[in-house]
Design a protein around this motif. Structure first.
Motif, PDB file in Angstrom:
ATOM      1  N   GLN A 195       5.680  -0.224 -15.924  1.00 42.21           N
ATOM      2  CA  GLN A 195       4.691  -0.856 -15.055  1.00 42.21           C
ATOM      3  C   GLN A 195       5.298  -1.015 -13.670  1.00 42.21           C
ATOM      4  OE1 GLN A 195       3.666  -4.609 -16.828  1.00 42.21           O
ATOM      5  NE2 GLN A 195       5.770  -5.316 -16.950  1.00 42.21           N
ATOM      6  N   ALA A 196       4.471  -0.925 -12.645  1.00 39.99           N
ATOM      7  CA  ALA A 196       4.910  -1.114 -11.263  1.00 39.99           C
ATOM      8  C   ALA A 196       4.774  -2.589 -10.921  1.00 39.99           C
ATOM      9  CB  ALA A 196       4.069  -0.265 -10.321  1.00 39.99           C
ATOM     10  N   VAL A 197       5.872  -3.196 -10.428  1.00 38.41           N
ATOM     11  CA  VAL A 197       5.874  -4.630 -10.130  1.00 38.41           C
ATOM     12  C   VAL A 197       6.572  -4.901  -8.808  1.00 38.41           C
ATOM     13  CG1 VAL A 197       5.849  -5.303 -12.573  1.00 38.41           C
ATOM     14  CG2 VAL A 197       8.025  -5.040 -11.402  1.00 38.41           C
ATOM     15  N   HIS A 198       6.336  -6.084  -8.240  1.00 41.58           N
ATOM     16  CA  HIS A 198       7.075  -6.505  -7.050  1.00 41.58           C
ATOM     17  C   HIS A 198       8.547  -6.680  -7.411  1.00 41.58           C
ATOM     18  CE1 HIS A 198       3.007  -8.163  -5.922  1.00 41.58           C
ATOM     19  NE2 HIS A 198       3.320  -7.460  -4.844  1.00 41.58           N
ATOM     20  N   ILE A 199       9.427  -6.473  -6.452  1.00 46.51           N
ATOM     21  CA  ILE A 199      10.862  -6.640  -6.675  1.00 46.51           C
ATOM     22  C   ILE A 199      11.172  -8.075  -7.107  1.00 46.51           C
ATOM     23  CG2 ILE A 199      11.318  -7.080  -4.219  1.00 46.51           C
ATOM     24  CD1 ILE A 199      14.011  -5.695  -4.562  1.00 46.51           C
ATOM     25  N   ARG A 200      10.527  -9.061  -6.488  1.00 38.32           N
ATOM     26  CA  ARG A 200      10.809 -10.470  -6.828  1.00 38.32           C
ATOM     27  C   ARG A 200      10.329 -10.793  -8.238  1.00 38.32           C
ATOM     28  NH1 ARG A 200       6.465 -10.405  -3.431  1.00 38.32           N
ATOM     29  NH2 ARG A 200       4.592 -11.396  -4.232  1.00 38.32           N
ATOM     30  N   CYS A 201       9.225 -10.206  -8.660  1.00 35.12           N
ATOM     31  CA  CYS A 201       8.719 -10.441 -10.021  1.00 35.12           C
ATOM     32  C   CYS A 201       9.673  -9.846 -11.056  1.00 35.12           C
ATOM     33  CB  CYS A 201       7.333  -9.831 -10.194  1.00 35.12           C
ATOM     34  SG  CYS A 201       6.067 -10.572  -9.152  1.00 35.12           S
ATOM     35  N   ASN A 202      10.203  -8.662 -10.754  1.00 35.84           N
ATOM     36  CA  ASN A 202      11.126  -8.014 -11.678  1.00 35.84           C
ATOM     37  C   ASN A 202      12.421  -8.818 -11.801  1.00 35.84           C
ATOM     38  OD1 ASN A 202      11.820  -6.013 -13.499  1.00 35.84           O
ATOM     39  ND2 ASN A 202      12.722  -4.708 -11.946  1.00 35.84           N
TER      40      ASN A 202
ATOM     41  N   GLU B 187       0.814  -1.220   0.000  1.00 28.63           N
ATOM     42  CA  GLU B 187       0.000   0.000   0.000  1.00 28.63           C
ATOM     43  C   GLU B 187       0.843   1.264   0.000  1.00 28.63           C
ATOM     44  OE1 GLU B 187      -3.241   0.069   2.709  1.00 28.63           O
ATOM     45  OE2 GLU B 187      -3.855  -1.960   2.192  1.00 28.63           O
ATOM     46  N   THR B 188       2.030   1.210   0.624  1.00 26.10           N
ATOM     47  CA  THR B 188       2.911   2.374   0.615  1.00 26.10           C
ATOM     48  C   THR B 188       4.067   2.115  -0.352  1.00 26.10           C
ATOM     49  OG1 THR B 188       4.189   1.502   2.466  1.00 26.10           O
ATOM     50  CG2 THR B 188       2.396   3.007   2.994  1.00 26.10           C
ATOM     51  N   ILE B 189       4.507   3.170  -1.019  1.00 24.93           N
ATOM     52  CA  ILE B 189       5.617   3.043  -1.960  1.00 24.93           C
ATOM     53  C   ILE B 189       6.890   2.769  -1.171  1.00 24.93           C
ATOM     54  CG2 ILE B 189       7.019   4.279  -3.645  1.00 24.93           C
ATOM     55  CD1 ILE B 189       4.464   5.752  -4.468  1.00 24.93           C
ATOM     56  N   SER B 190       7.557   1.668  -1.533  1.00 18.03           N
ATOM     57  CA  SER B 190       8.775   1.278  -0.827  1.00 18.03           C
ATOM     58  C   SER B 190       9.739   0.660  -1.832  1.00 18.03           C
ATOM     59  CB  SER B 190       8.452   0.275   0.273  1.00 18.03           C
ATOM     60  OG  SER B 190       8.023  -0.938  -0.294  1.00 18.03           O
ATOM     61  N   ALA B 191      10.873   0.205  -1.326  1.00 14.08           N
ATOM     62  CA  ALA B 191      11.864  -0.442  -2.192  1.00 14.08           C
ATOM     63  C   ALA B 191      11.370  -1.798  -2.684  1.00 14.08           C
ATOM     64  CB  ALA B 191      13.182  -0.596  -1.452  1.00 14.08           C
ATOM     65  N   ASP B 192      10.256  -2.301  -2.127  1.00 13.72           N
ATOM     66  CA  ASP B 192       9.696  -3.580  -2.572  1.00 13.72           C
ATOM     67  C   ASP B 192       8.942  -3.455  -3.891  1.00 13.72           C
ATOM     68  OD1 ASP B 192      10.690  -4.861  -0.357  1.00 13.72           O
ATOM     69  OD2 ASP B 192       8.874  -4.536   0.830  1.00 13.72           O
ATOM     70  N   ILE B 193       8.781  -2.228  -4.388  1.00 13.67           N
ATOM     71  CA  ILE B 193       8.106  -1.995  -5.664  1.00 13.67           C
ATOM     72  C   ILE B 193       9.135  -1.476  -6.656  1.00 13.67           C
ATOM     73  CG2 ILE B 193       6.260  -0.786  -6.863  1.00 13.67           C
ATOM     74  CD1 ILE B 193       4.878  -0.395  -4.188  1.00 13.67           C
ATOM     75  N   HIS B 194       9.232  -2.131  -7.790  1.00 12.64           N
ATOM     76  CA  HIS B 194      10.138  -1.697  -8.856  1.00 12.64           C
ATOM     77  C   HIS B 194       9.343  -1.149 -10.028  1.00 12.64           C
ATOM     78  CE1 HIS B 194      14.203  -3.923  -8.137  1.00 12.64           C
ATOM     79  NE2 HIS B 194      13.831  -3.207  -7.102  1.00 12.64           N
ATOM     80  N   VAL B 195      10.000  -0.271 -10.777  1.00 14.33           N
ATOM     81  CA  VAL B 195       9.436   0.178 -12.044  1.00 14.33           C
ATOM     82  C   VAL B 195      10.069  -0.689 -13.123  1.00 14.33           C
ATOM     83  CG1 VAL B 195       9.206   2.081 -13.657  1.00 14.33           C
ATOM     84  CG2 VAL B 195       9.107   2.527 -11.212  1.00 14.33           C
ATOM     85  N   ASP B 196       9.239  -1.405 -13.854  1.00 14.83           N
ATOM     86  CA  ASP B 196       9.714  -2.335 -14.875  1.00 14.83           C
ATOM     87  C   ASP B 196       9.386  -1.790 -16.253  1.00 14.83           C
ATOM     88  OD1 ASP B 196      10.558  -4.820 -16.050  1.00 14.83           O
ATOM     89  OD2 ASP B 196       8.431  -5.316 -16.264  1.00 14.83           O
ATOM     90  N   HIS B 197      10.249  -2.048 -17.210  1.00 20.80           N
ATOM     91  CA  HIS B 197      10.001  -1.674 -18.603  1.00 20.80           C
ATOM     92  C   HIS B 197       9.318  -2.853 -19.297  1.00 20.80           C
ATOM     93  CE1 HIS B 197      13.115   1.155 -17.399  1.00 20.80           C
ATOM     94  NE2 HIS B 197      12.691   1.929 -18.381  1.00 20.80           N
ATOM     95  N   ARG B 198       8.128  -2.607 -19.840  1.00 18.15           N
ATOM     96  CA  ARG B 198       7.408  -3.675 -20.538  1.00 18.15           C
ATOM     97  C   ARG B 198       8.277  -4.226 -21.682  1.00 18.15           C
ATOM     98  NH1 ARG B 198       1.675  -2.962 -19.306  1.00 18.15           N
ATOM     99  NH2 ARG B 198       1.437  -0.964 -18.286  1.00 18.15           N
ATOM    100  N   TRP B 199       8.771  -3.314 -22.533  1.00 12.86           N
ATOM    101  CA  TRP B 199       9.731  -3.688 -23.569  1.00 12.86           C
ATOM    102  C   TRP B 199      11.095  -3.299 -23.025  1.00 12.86           C
ATOM    103  CZ3 TRP B 199      10.062  -6.853 -27.322  1.00 12.86           C
ATOM    104  CH2 TRP B 199      11.028  -6.717 -28.316  1.00 12.86           C
ATOM    105  N   PRO B 200      11.990  -4.266 -22.724  1.00 11.90           N
ATOM    106  CA  PRO B 200      13.240  -3.969 -22.016  1.00 11.90           C
ATOM    107  C   PRO B 200      14.102  -2.923 -22.701  1.00 11.90           C
ATOM    108  CG  PRO B 200      12.890  -6.339 -22.182  1.00 11.90           C
ATOM    109  CD  PRO B 200      11.852  -5.688 -23.035  1.00 11.90           C
ATOM    110  N   LYS B 201      14.825  -2.147 -21.901  1.00  9.23           N
ATOM    111  CA  LYS B 201      15.704  -1.112 -22.434  1.00  9.23           C
ATOM    112  C   LYS B 201      16.808  -1.716 -23.291  1.00  9.23           C
ATOM    113  CE  LYS B 201      16.466   2.777 -20.401  1.00  9.23           C
ATOM    114  NZ  LYS B 201      16.879   3.860 -19.505  1.00  9.23           N
ATOM    115  N   ILE B 202      17.246  -2.941 -22.966  1.00 10.44           N
ATOM    116  CA  ILE B 202      18.311  -3.544 -23.762  1.00 10.44           C
ATOM    117  C   ILE B 202      17.866  -3.837 -25.186  1.00 10.44           C
ATOM    118  CG2 ILE B 202      19.596  -4.541 -21.847  1.00 10.44           C
ATOM    119  CD1 ILE B 202      18.300  -7.182 -22.379  1.00 10.44           C
TER     120      ILE B 202
END
Length: 195
Positions: free
Chosen positions: A88-95, A62-77
């Motif tokens: 997209q906002a995702v869990h750190i483990r999912c990223n 519920e609160t923004i923390s280091a457990d939330i990552h910003v993920d690129h749908r189409w990777p930067k690489i």
């Protein structure tokens, strides 16, 4: 006054906060206020996603923390941008799981190329998510090709008949198919050596 374990004062506002890693010197709100472009979109991304991680479909904290990552749908690489539509906002483990899958995507393409040459159950992957070899019969000396992820770029190493490697930058895993002949011939050489 002594602070509780894993707590410190924010260098910017002086508020006491619990830190995730020793390098963190400022509280979450101060870091959010000066966030880099992708991270500053985080509140809007969470609101748009209705507080759900799109990768695992579970609720985000519920609160923004280091457990939330910003993920690129189409990777930067592969040329993805920092535009709001690509984030997209995702869990750190999912990223982290998604990052580990970069090499696995290349592995799937190589197995598809080799299915006519060899039983693909004999083809395996060895290494880390940033540096992996696709090998035959679980033998490191029988490297079919290698995939490297380095400084935001993906490279493919293929080998000639003298085991000399050629490194090429690729922008998508479909480009591996352009090296199908080299990959097949390397595999066939290993198979011929066994006979």
């Amino acid at each position: 006054m002594k602070l509780p374990k894993r707590h410190r004062k924010c260098k910017t506002c002086g508020e006491v906060f619990r830190y995730e890693s020793k390098n963190v010197k400022r509280c979450q709100s101060c870091r959010q206020a000066t966030a880099t472009k992708p991270r500053c979109y985080l509140p809007s991304l969470i609101e748009e996603q209705k507080g759900t991680c799109p990768l695992c479909c579970k609720p985000l904290p519920e609160t923004i923390s280091a457990d939330i990552h910003v993920d690129h749908r189409w990777p930067k690489i592969f040329g993805g941008t920092d535009d709001f539509e690509n984030l997209q906002a995702v869990h750190i483990r999912c990223n982290r799981r998604k990052n580990a899958s970069i090499a696995l995507e290349g592995y799937k393409v190589v197995k598809d190329i080799l299915h006519a040459v060899v039983d693909v159950s004999r083809v395996s992957i060895k290494g880390t998510r940033n540096d992996c070899s696709i090998i035959l019969n679980g033998n490191s000396r029988e490297s079919i090709c290698q995939i490297w992820v380095k400084k935001g770029k993906v490279y493919l190493n293929v080998f000639d008949e003298n085991k000399k490697e050629t490194r090429t930058r690729i922008n998508s895993f479909d480009e591996i198919r352009a090296f199908a002949e080299e990959i097949r011939s390397t595999t066939q050489r290993y198979l011929a050596d066994k006979q």
